[in-house]
Design a protein around this motif. Structure first.
Motif, PDB file in Angstrom:
ATOM      1  N   SER A   8      21.209   1.796 -68.301  1.00  0.00           N
ATOM      2  CA  SER A   8      20.388   1.965 -69.395  1.00  0.00           C
ATOM      3  C   SER A   8      19.503   0.478 -69.553  1.00  0.00           C
ATOM      4  CB  SER A   8      20.873   2.484 -70.677  1.00  0.00           C
ATOM      5  OG  SER A   8      21.477   3.746 -70.483  1.00  0.00           O
ATOM      6  N   PRO A   9      18.378   0.585 -70.360  1.00  0.00           N
ATOM      7  CA  PRO A   9      18.016  -0.703 -70.603  1.00  0.00           C
ATOM      8  C   PRO A   9      18.741  -1.617 -71.560  1.00  0.00           C
ATOM      9  CG  PRO A   9      16.170   1.067 -70.813  1.00  0.00           C
ATOM     10  CD  PRO A   9      17.675   1.717 -70.663  1.00  0.00           C
ATOM     11  N   ARG A  10      18.531  -2.616 -71.811  1.00  0.00           N
ATOM     12  CA  ARG A  10      19.082  -3.485 -72.418  1.00  0.00           C
ATOM     13  C   ARG A  10      18.218  -4.177 -73.644  1.00  0.00           C
ATOM     14  NH1 ARG A  10      21.258  -4.210 -67.515  1.00  0.00           N
ATOM     15  NH2 ARG A  10      23.479  -4.110 -67.289  1.00  0.00           N
ATOM     16  N   PHE A  11      18.427  -3.935 -74.782  1.00  0.00           N
ATOM     17  CA  PHE A  11      17.535  -4.458 -76.084  1.00  0.00           C
ATOM     18  C   PHE A  11      18.220  -5.523 -76.616  1.00  0.00           C
ATOM     19  CE2 PHE A  11      16.592   0.074 -75.420  1.00  0.00           C
ATOM     20  CZ  PHE A  11      15.540   0.076 -75.272  1.00  0.00           C
ATOM     21  N   ARG A  12      18.410  -6.626 -75.764  1.00  0.00           N
ATOM     22  CA  ARG A  12      18.851  -8.153 -76.258  1.00  0.00           C
ATOM     23  C   ARG A  12      18.330  -9.076 -75.087  1.00  0.00           C
ATOM     24  NH1 ARG A  12      23.548  -5.589 -73.864  1.00  0.00           N
ATOM     25  NH2 ARG A  12      24.289  -6.766 -72.000  1.00  0.00           N
ATOM     26  N   ALA A  13      18.432 -10.274 -75.470  1.00  0.00           N
ATOM     27  CA  ALA A  13      17.896 -11.307 -74.797  1.00  0.00           C
ATOM     28  C   ALA A  13      18.724 -11.389 -73.390  1.00  0.00           C
ATOM     29  CB  ALA A  13      17.949 -12.638 -75.290  1.00  0.00           C
ATOM     30  N   PRO A  14      17.987 -11.307 -72.206  1.00  0.00           N
ATOM     31  CA  PRO A  14      18.734 -11.462 -71.124  1.00  0.00           C
ATOM     32  C   PRO A  14      19.258 -12.837 -71.058  1.00  0.00           C
ATOM     33  CG  PRO A  14      16.229 -11.663 -70.618  1.00  0.00           C
ATOM     34  CD  PRO A  14      16.545 -11.164 -72.097  1.00  0.00           C
ATOM     35  N   LEU A  15      19.098 -13.810 -71.596  1.00  0.00           N
ATOM     36  CA  LEU A  15      19.688 -15.165 -71.525  1.00  0.00           C
ATOM     37  C   LEU A  15      19.707 -15.507 -72.900  1.00  0.00           C
ATOM     38  CD1 LEU A  15      18.037 -16.665 -68.333  1.00  0.00           C
ATOM     39  CD2 LEU A  15      20.218 -15.624 -68.304  1.00  0.00           C
ATOM     40  N   SER A  16      20.582 -16.404 -73.267  1.00  0.00           N
ATOM     41  CA  SER A  16      20.831 -17.294 -74.438  1.00  0.00           C
ATOM     42  C   SER A  16      19.440 -18.112 -74.684  1.00  0.00           C
ATOM     43  CB  SER A  16      22.086 -18.056 -74.823  1.00  0.00           C
ATOM     44  OG  SER A  16      21.952 -18.748 -75.909  1.00  0.00           O
ATOM     45  N   GLY A  17      18.780 -18.016 -75.924  1.00  0.00           N
ATOM     46  CA  GLY A  17      17.791 -18.774 -76.236  1.00  0.00           C
ATOM     47  C   GLY A  17      16.385 -18.050 -76.125  1.00  0.00           C
ATOM     48  N   TRP A  18      16.386 -16.789 -75.698  1.00  0.00           N
ATOM     49  CA  TRP A  18      15.180 -16.042 -75.640  1.00  0.00           C
ATOM     50  C   TRP A  18      15.256 -14.844 -76.255  1.00  0.00           C
ATOM     51  CZ3 TRP A  18      16.619 -19.084 -71.325  1.00  0.00           C
ATOM     52  CH2 TRP A  18      15.789 -19.939 -70.753  1.00  0.00           C
ATOM     53  N   GLU A  19      16.106 -14.820 -77.637  1.00  0.00           N
ATOM     54  CA  GLU A  19      16.075 -13.786 -78.499  1.00  0.00           C
ATOM     55  C   GLU A  19      14.960 -13.720 -79.273  1.00  0.00           C
ATOM     56  OE1 GLU A  19      18.246 -16.369 -78.274  1.00  0.00           O
ATOM     57  OE2 GLU A  19      20.089 -15.349 -77.617  1.00  0.00           O
ATOM     58  N   ILE A  20      14.434 -12.709 -79.728  1.00  0.00           N
ATOM     59  CA  ILE A  20      13.231 -12.422 -80.333  1.00  0.00           C
ATOM     60  C   ILE A  20      13.088 -13.105 -81.765  1.00  0.00           C
ATOM     61  CG2 ILE A  20      14.010 -10.451 -81.958  1.00  0.00           C
ATOM     62  CD1 ILE A  20      11.257  -9.109 -81.108  1.00  0.00           C
ATOM     63  N   ALA A  21      12.007 -13.592 -82.015  1.00  0.00           N
ATOM     64  CA  ALA A  21      11.690 -14.360 -83.229  1.00  0.00           C
ATOM     65  C   ALA A  21      10.228 -14.387 -83.838  1.00  0.00           C
ATOM     66  CB  ALA A  21      11.855 -15.875 -82.695  1.00  0.00           C
ATOM     67  N   PRO A  22       9.901 -14.438 -85.052  1.00  0.00           N
ATOM     68  CA  PRO A  22       8.617 -14.298 -85.461  1.00  0.00           C
ATOM     69  C   PRO A  22       7.802 -15.435 -84.857  1.00  0.00           C
ATOM     70  CG  PRO A  22      10.277 -14.140 -87.468  1.00  0.00           C
ATOM     71  CD  PRO A  22      11.003 -14.772 -86.049  1.00  0.00           C
ATOM     72  N   LEU A  23       6.456 -14.829 -84.741  1.00  0.00           N
ATOM     73  CA  LEU A  23       5.529 -15.907 -84.058  1.00  0.00           C
ATOM     74  C   LEU A  23       4.424 -15.865 -84.973  1.00  0.00           C
ATOM     75  CD1 LEU A  23       5.144 -17.251 -81.246  1.00  0.00           C
ATOM     76  CD2 LEU A  23       3.810 -15.058 -80.678  1.00  0.00           C
ATOM     77  N   GLY A  24       3.965 -17.290 -85.171  1.00  0.00           N
ATOM     78  CA  GLY A  24       2.636 -17.604 -85.886  1.00  0.00           C
ATOM     79  C   GLY A  24       3.120 -17.283 -87.472  1.00  0.00           C
ATOM     80  N   LYS A  25       2.349 -16.575 -88.255  1.00  0.00           N
ATOM     81  CA  LYS A  25       2.721 -16.281 -89.665  1.00  0.00           C
ATOM     82  C   LYS A  25       3.915 -15.066 -89.811  1.00  0.00           C
ATOM     83  CE  LYS A  25      -1.812 -17.061 -91.272  1.00  0.00           C
ATOM     84  NZ  LYS A  25      -3.020 -16.584 -92.049  1.00  0.00           N
ATOM     85  N   GLY A  26       4.114 -14.402 -88.605  1.00  0.00           N
ATOM     86  CA  GLY A  26       5.226 -13.500 -88.442  1.00  0.00           C
ATOM     87  C   GLY A  26       4.717 -12.205 -89.367  1.00  0.00           C
TER      88      GLY A  26
END
Length: 462
Positions: free
Chosen positions: A8-26
């Protein structure tokens, strides 16, 4: 093999440091009466396209040339997802994010190494719309943003965006199940169980009466049957759930063209009218080794093993602190006579399929490359401008492809770019793909390579 690593797909970062984060004003603050967009950004890893021998030869050649970026793969540009809602960047990376939105239909885009994932999402007051995005990792991802997907990859989906649990991602088809690890494990158990039972007999487990032979047979042959049955239920479950997503209806935007779904049908123009269909996309160009080396920590000159693994998977050596979305193209549409535009009007363009109803006649489409999204400390190339004259008759729809190649070198720590360059690779009517001769089956060459181990050789001198 071109299939995914895992079930199944994985809904987490493939490597540490690439987790989702707000961009710009978010995301905007939630107001009374708003709904929510709950988006999960995931991935499926693909097997390398090259053989082990080809990858080893590539590594050896790069080392001999003194290249600071020595990797087995060919990925040389970032494919970290960037999420946009109604044209505004809100997040970047892999994981889950919640975005409050006003009720109504909204355009959700996910930019990666290309711009081919978007969908119109209906938001209801006080309710949540659950959407998933999955993109393939590795150097094969770029192929799904080009005008024509290579034949060897057409049976797979490089990326998908749609309702949770129902979106179209063809890796879930049972036809590909034989390549999955769960199925391989089940087959191994079918072979190992009888061997285990035979080994128990040889060591005399059944002699003291502690375990009957009937019970041993039941354990030895029952476990693989249960494993295969469990795997079959998983295949049936995913087959019934996934790949059941229909195209969204066209999205009408105030003051802009109608946005069509990627897989949706093209609407017919009104009686006596015509229509233009502009399919706009961008592709990130590969970066040079010197540009990638800017991501090294101070004092480092050669890529290490962990950094090479990150580059092969996500296209970045280290997580870039300030990511950005590629701005929308600038497109002007003008009624023309004899190739001379009479008046022009800029349309609210996006990296989507845009449908514009117009009176029949001749039109001049002018495309300009987007400006840099961040301050540029290095080289900024002049904007690239291309024009195309399109003629469309009553009741007809003229299709025009726009492909922009983007070269961007971000600073890994500061909010700046070292290089921003865009070039229009394609602007014009879509050509019908030419039929290709079916490949010949390579029997003699395949047997020869199997014996001598030289898998990188072409078959029979071709």
């Amino acid at each position: 093999m071109d299939l995914i690593h895992g079930v199944s797909p994985r809904f987490r970062a493939p490597l540490s440091g690439w987790e989702i984060a707000p961009l710009g004003k978010g995301p905007k603050e939630r107001r009374e009466g708003d709904g929510e967009l709950r988006l999960r950004v995931g991935y499926c890893a693909a097997y390398p396209a090259a053989t082990i021998a080809e990858r080893m030869i590539r590594v050896q050649k790069l080392r001999q040339d003194g290249d600071p970026i020595v990797t087995q793969g060919h990925l040389r540009s970032s494919l970290v997802p960037v999420v946009l809602v109604d044209g505004e960047a809100v997040a970047s990376g892999w994981g889950s994010i919640t975005v409050p939105l006003a009720p109504g239909r909204h355009l959700v885009e996910v930019q990666s190494q290309h711009s081919r994932a978007w969908r119109a999402v209906e938001i209801s007051a006080g309710k949540a719309a659950r959407i998933d995005y999955v993109g393939m990792l590795g150097d094969q991802h770029r192929a799904y943003g080009e005008l024509e997907v290579p034949r060897r990859l057409r049976h797979l989906s490089g990326h998908a965006l749609g309702p949770r649990g129902r979106f179209n991602y063809w890796q879930y088809l049972p036809a590909n199940a034989r390549e999955r690890r769960s199925f391989i494990a089940a087959i191994l158990m079918m072979f190992l169980a009888p061997l285990t039972f035979y080994g128990l007999i040889r060591v005399g487990v059944f002699e003291d009466g502690a375990l009957s032979q009937e019970a041993g047979f039941a354990i030895a042959f029952g476990l693989p049957i249960l494993a295969v049955g469990f795997w079959g239920l998983r295949v049936l479950w995913t087959y019934l759930r996934y790949n059941r997503c229909r195209p969204e209806p066209p999205l009408e935007r105030a003051g802009g063209p109608v946005v069509l779904d990627r897989e949706g049908e093209v609407p017919e123009p009104s009686p006596g009218a015509a229509a233009l269909l502009i399919d706009a996309r961008f592709l990130k160009a590969d970066l040079t080794s010197a540009d990638l080396a800017r991501q090294f920590p101070q004092g480092q000159t050669v890529i290490d093993r962990s950094q090479a693994r990150a580059l092969n998977r996500v296209g970045e050596i280290v997580p870039v602190a300030h990511r950005f979305a590629v701005p929308s193209p600038r497109i002007e549409l003008a009624k023309s006579v004899g190739g001379l535009p009479l008046f022009s009007q800029e349309i609210a363009a996006s990296w989507t399929r845009m449908w514009i109803e117009v009176p029949p006649g001749e039109y001049t489409i002018t495309a300009r490359t987007p400006a840099a999204p961040l301050p540029v400390r290095g080289v900024t190339r002049p904007e690239n401008v291309r024009t195309e004259i399109v003629k469309v008759g009553p009741g007809k729809v003229a299709t025009c492809d726009l492909v922009v190649e983007v070269t961007a070198v971000p600073d890994p720590a500061e909010r700046a770019l070292h290089l921003w360059q865009c070039a229009i690779a394609t602007l014009g009517p879509r050509d019908e793909p030419k039929s290709r001769r079916a490949p010949r089956v390579d029997v003699r060459g395949g047997m020869r390579r199997m014996v001598n181990g030289r898998y990188w050789e072409s078959g029979d001198g071709r």
